[in-house]
Motif scaffolding. Structure first.
Motif: not given
Length: 200
Positions: A20-24, A30-35, A59-67
């Motif tokens: 949920q944090k990642l989604k927010d 598309s980027r969320f689904e990539h993560c 690590a894989g889940l959050i790698h693009d958190y700040a993209k």
């Protein structure tokens, strides 16, 4: 989909809370689904390479958190954290890994250095890489949604031998940048020299 139940507290909450944090943090679905796909690919690679599966999943889940953060926000973090001032001369491709790890630490309270380093190194690799670094670097490149020319072969290479996956990705990413006349971050050349030129 393999859902890891968090037990080691790399993230101080549940997987569903982290998702949920990642989604927010991301506007692009598309980027969320990539993560999510990178998370799953990292889990598979972790199992194959005897790495901590939960650590790889986080690590894989959050790698693009700040993209999707603004250039202004990245620059503020670089200055506030007294990071290498040369970072100010680059852009999102570099920032979302190097600077993104700082944002992750502040916002998600993830402090495990191996996870943060895997985020830092997931775009350009590094001369010295841990197994976790390699897993996230390669998982980002070969997750099932990637459809660049040679993607299926890249997957075969990565799942057969992780180091060969690193070499393949490093060579082809550098080739792409050269062919498209794009600036190359100096550390990316060092990665190439270590993994491709010197080891062949």
């Amino acid at each position: 989909m393999t859902e890891i139940e968090y037990q080691k507290h790399y993230y101080p909450g549940s997987r569903s809370e982290l998702v949920q944090k990642l989604k927010d943090s991301l506007n692009k679905q598309s980027r969320f689904e990539h993560c999510l796909r990178v998370e799953q690919t990292a889990i598979q690679l972790a199992k194959l390479n005897h790495e901590d599966v939960e650590k790889a999943a986080v690590a894989g889940l959050i790698h693009d958190y700040a993209k999707e953060r603004s250039a202004e926000e990245f620059k503020r973090v670089i200055i506030a954290k007294k990071m290498d001032p040369d970072l100010l001369n680059w852009g999102n491709f570099i920032w979302h890994g190097e600077v993104g790890a700082e944002i992750i630490q502040d916002e998600l309270k993830i402090t495990d250095e191996e996870i943060l380093n895997a985020v830092r190194r997931h775009t350009i690799g590094a001369v010295q890489m841990t197994t976790l670094d390699k897993i996230v670097y390669v998982a980002d490149y070969v997750e099932p949604g990637r459809d660049f020319p040679g993607a299926n072969y890249a997957r075969e290479v990565a799942f057969a031998d992780l180091d060969d996956g690193v070499r393949y990705e490093t060579q082809h990413t550098l080739q792409y940048l050269l062919e498209n006349n794009q600036k190359i971050y100096p550390a990316a050349i060092l990665t190439y020299n270590q993994w491709n030129a010197e080891n062949r």
